[in-house]
Design a protein around this motif. Sequence first.
Motif, PDB file in Angstrom:
ATOM      1  N   GLN A 166       0.844  -1.179   0.000  1.00 21.85           N
ATOM      2  CA  GLN A 166       0.000   0.000   0.000  1.00 21.85           C
ATOM      3  C   GLN A 166       0.887   1.239   0.000  1.00 21.85           C
ATOM      4  N   VAL A 167       0.504   2.237  -0.767  1.00 25.23           N
ATOM      5  CA  VAL A 167       1.199   3.514  -0.821  1.00 25.23           C
ATOM      6  C   VAL A 167       0.380   4.540  -0.053  1.00 25.23           C
ATOM      7  N   GLN A 168       1.061   5.293   0.774  1.00 27.70           N
ATOM      8  CA  GLN A 168       0.392   6.310   1.571  1.00 27.70           C
ATOM      9  C   GLN A 168       1.124   7.638   1.474  1.00 27.70           C
ATOM     10  N   LEU A 169       0.354   8.718   1.522  1.00 27.52           N
ATOM     11  CA  LEU A 169       0.885  10.063   1.645  1.00 27.52           C
ATOM     12  C   LEU A 169       0.405  10.631   2.970  1.00 27.52           C
ATOM     13  N   VAL A 170       1.327  11.131   3.756  1.00 27.55           N
ATOM     14  CA  VAL A 170       0.997  11.685   5.061  1.00 27.55           C
ATOM     15  C   VAL A 170       1.454  13.131   5.115  1.00 27.55           C
ATOM     16  N   GLU A 171       0.496  14.033   5.274  1.00 27.56           N
ATOM     17  CA  GLU A 171       0.780  15.459   5.358  1.00 27.56           C
ATOM     18  C   GLU A 171       0.803  15.915   6.807  1.00 27.56           C
ATOM     19  N   SER A 172       1.547  16.968   7.047  1.00 26.70           N
ATOM     20  CA  SER A 172       1.588  17.576   8.362  1.00 26.70           C
ATOM     21  C   SER A 172       2.013  19.029   8.224  1.00 26.70           C
ATOM     22  N   GLY A 173       1.794  19.798   9.266  1.00 25.43           N
ATOM     23  CA  GLY A 173       2.278  21.166   9.311  1.00 25.43           C
ATOM     24  C   GLY A 173       1.230  22.248   9.218  1.00 25.43           C
ATOM     25  N   GLY A 174      -0.012  21.884   8.961  1.00 27.23           N
ATOM     26  CA  GLY A 174      -1.053  22.886   8.880  1.00 27.23           C
ATOM     27  C   GLY A 174      -1.386  23.458  10.246  1.00 27.23           C
ATOM     28  N   GLY A 175      -2.157  24.536  10.227  1.00 27.08           N
ATOM     29  CA  GLY A 175      -2.544  25.164  11.470  1.00 27.08           C
ATOM     30  C   GLY A 175      -3.191  26.506  11.248  1.00 27.08           C
ATOM     31  N   LEU A 176      -3.381  27.216  12.338  1.00 30.62           N
ATOM     32  CA  LEU A 176      -3.972  28.547  12.331  1.00 30.62           C
ATOM     33  C   LEU A 176      -2.886  29.582  12.582  1.00 30.62           C
ATOM     34  N   VAL A 177      -2.755  30.521  11.655  1.00 28.35           N
ATOM     35  CA  VAL A 177      -1.750  31.574  11.785  1.00 28.35           C
ATOM     36  C   VAL A 177      -2.354  32.909  11.391  1.00 28.35           C
ATOM     37  N   GLN A 178      -1.678  33.972  11.778  1.00 29.26           N
ATOM     38  CA  GLN A 178      -2.091  35.319  11.417  1.00 29.26           C
ATOM     39  C   GLN A 178      -1.521  35.718  10.064  1.00 29.26           C
ATOM     40  N   PRO A 179      -2.154  36.655   9.384  1.00 29.00           N
ATOM     41  CA  PRO A 179      -1.596  37.131   8.116  1.00 29.00           C
ATOM     42  C   PRO A 179      -0.156  37.596   8.278  1.00 29.00           C
ATOM     43  N   GLY A 180       0.666  37.234   7.292  1.00 31.03           N
ATOM     44  CA  GLY A 180       2.075  37.579   7.314  1.00 31.03           C
ATOM     45  C   GLY A 180       2.964  36.539   7.953  1.00 31.03           C
ATOM     46  N   TRP A 181       2.370  35.603   8.656  1.00 33.97           N
ATOM     47  CA  TRP A 181       3.146  34.539   9.286  1.00 33.97           C
ATOM     48  C   TRP A 181       3.479  33.440   8.286  1.00 33.97           C
ATOM     49  N   SER A 182       4.194  32.417   8.756  1.00 36.22           N
ATOM     50  CA  SER A 182       4.664  31.344   7.892  1.00 36.22           C
ATOM     51  C   SER A 182       4.279  29.979   8.436  1.00 36.22           C
ATOM     52  N   LEU A 183       4.180  29.032   7.522  1.00 36.53           N
ATOM     53  CA  LEU A 183       3.985  27.629   7.844  1.00 36.53           C
ATOM     54  C   LEU A 183       4.822  26.791   6.896  1.00 36.53           C
ATOM     55  N   ARG A 184       5.188  25.615   7.349  1.00 40.95           N
ATOM     56  CA  ARG A 184       5.898  24.668   6.504  1.00 40.95           C
ATOM     57  C   ARG A 184       5.154  23.339   6.508  1.00 40.95           C
ATOM     58  N   LEU A 185       4.686  22.930   5.352  1.00 40.91           N
ATOM     59  CA  LEU A 185       3.976  21.681   5.203  1.00 40.91           C
ATOM     60  C   LEU A 185       4.926  20.580   4.752  1.00 40.91           C
ATOM     61  N   SER A 186       4.662  19.373   5.217  1.00 41.21           N
ATOM     62  CA  SER A 186       5.452  18.217   4.828  1.00 41.21           C
ATOM     63  C   SER A 186       4.535  17.134   4.285  1.00 41.21           C
ATOM     64  N   CYS A 187       5.045  16.370   3.338  1.00 42.45           N
ATOM     65  CA  CYS A 187       4.316  15.239   2.788  1.00 42.45           C
ATOM     66  C   CYS A 187       5.302  14.112   2.545  1.00 42.45           C
ATOM     67  N   ALA A 188       5.086  12.997   3.210  1.00 42.94           N
ATOM     68  CA  ALA A 188       5.954  11.845   3.082  1.00 42.94           C
ATOM     69  C   ALA A 188       5.199  10.700   2.426  1.00 42.94           C
ATOM     70  N   ALA A 189       5.788  10.139   1.391  1.00 44.64           N
ATOM     71  CA  ALA A 189       5.223   8.986   0.708  1.00 44.64           C
ATOM     72  C   ALA A 189       5.906   7.728   1.195  1.00 44.64           C
ATOM     73  N   SER A 190       5.120   6.708   1.472  1.00 42.93           N
ATOM     74  CA  SER A 190       5.668   5.441   1.932  1.00 42.93           C
ATOM     75  C   SER A 190       5.103   4.294   1.107  1.00 42.93           C
ATOM     76  N   GLY A 191       5.887   3.237   0.996  1.00 44.91           N
ATOM     77  CA  GLY A 191       5.511   2.087   0.203  1.00 44.91           C
ATOM     78  C   GLY A 191       6.665   1.673  -0.685  1.00 44.91           C
TER      79      GLY A 191
END
Length: 123
Positions: free
Chosen positions: A1-26
């Motif tokens: 089985q192949v899976q994609l797992v995302e992380s890093g989302g959230g609630l932020v104020q305008p002008g701020w930053s976020l970093r999203l990650s996506c790891a594929a396994s299989g």
Amino acid sequence: QVQLVESGGGLVQPGWSLRLSCAASGNRFSIDAMGWYRQAPGKQRELVASFTPGGTTNYADSVEGRFTISRENAKNTIYLQMNSLKPEDTAVYLCNAQGVYYSTYGPRAGDIWGQGTQVTVSS
């Protein structure tokens, strides 16, 4: 089985930053392209940033200069650095991978999606 797992989302104020990650396994999937899409309520899903099979990058006009996609090929992992976030960036961000599955019947085209991670930009 192949899976994609995302992380890093959230609630932020305008002008701020976020970093999203996506790891594929299989171990039966050869990835040709990976990218990030987003979908806001009542709107069509749109491409945010991606790597083409040739390794070049594409960005939506609305995020050009603010977002950066990167990758670690050995880990089949991609990232999305999101700077100078705006309220209009609010959406569910989805990781996508395209490539070839190797089954007992031979290679088959594959197109898989992660579960999505919510990004909310609000003051």
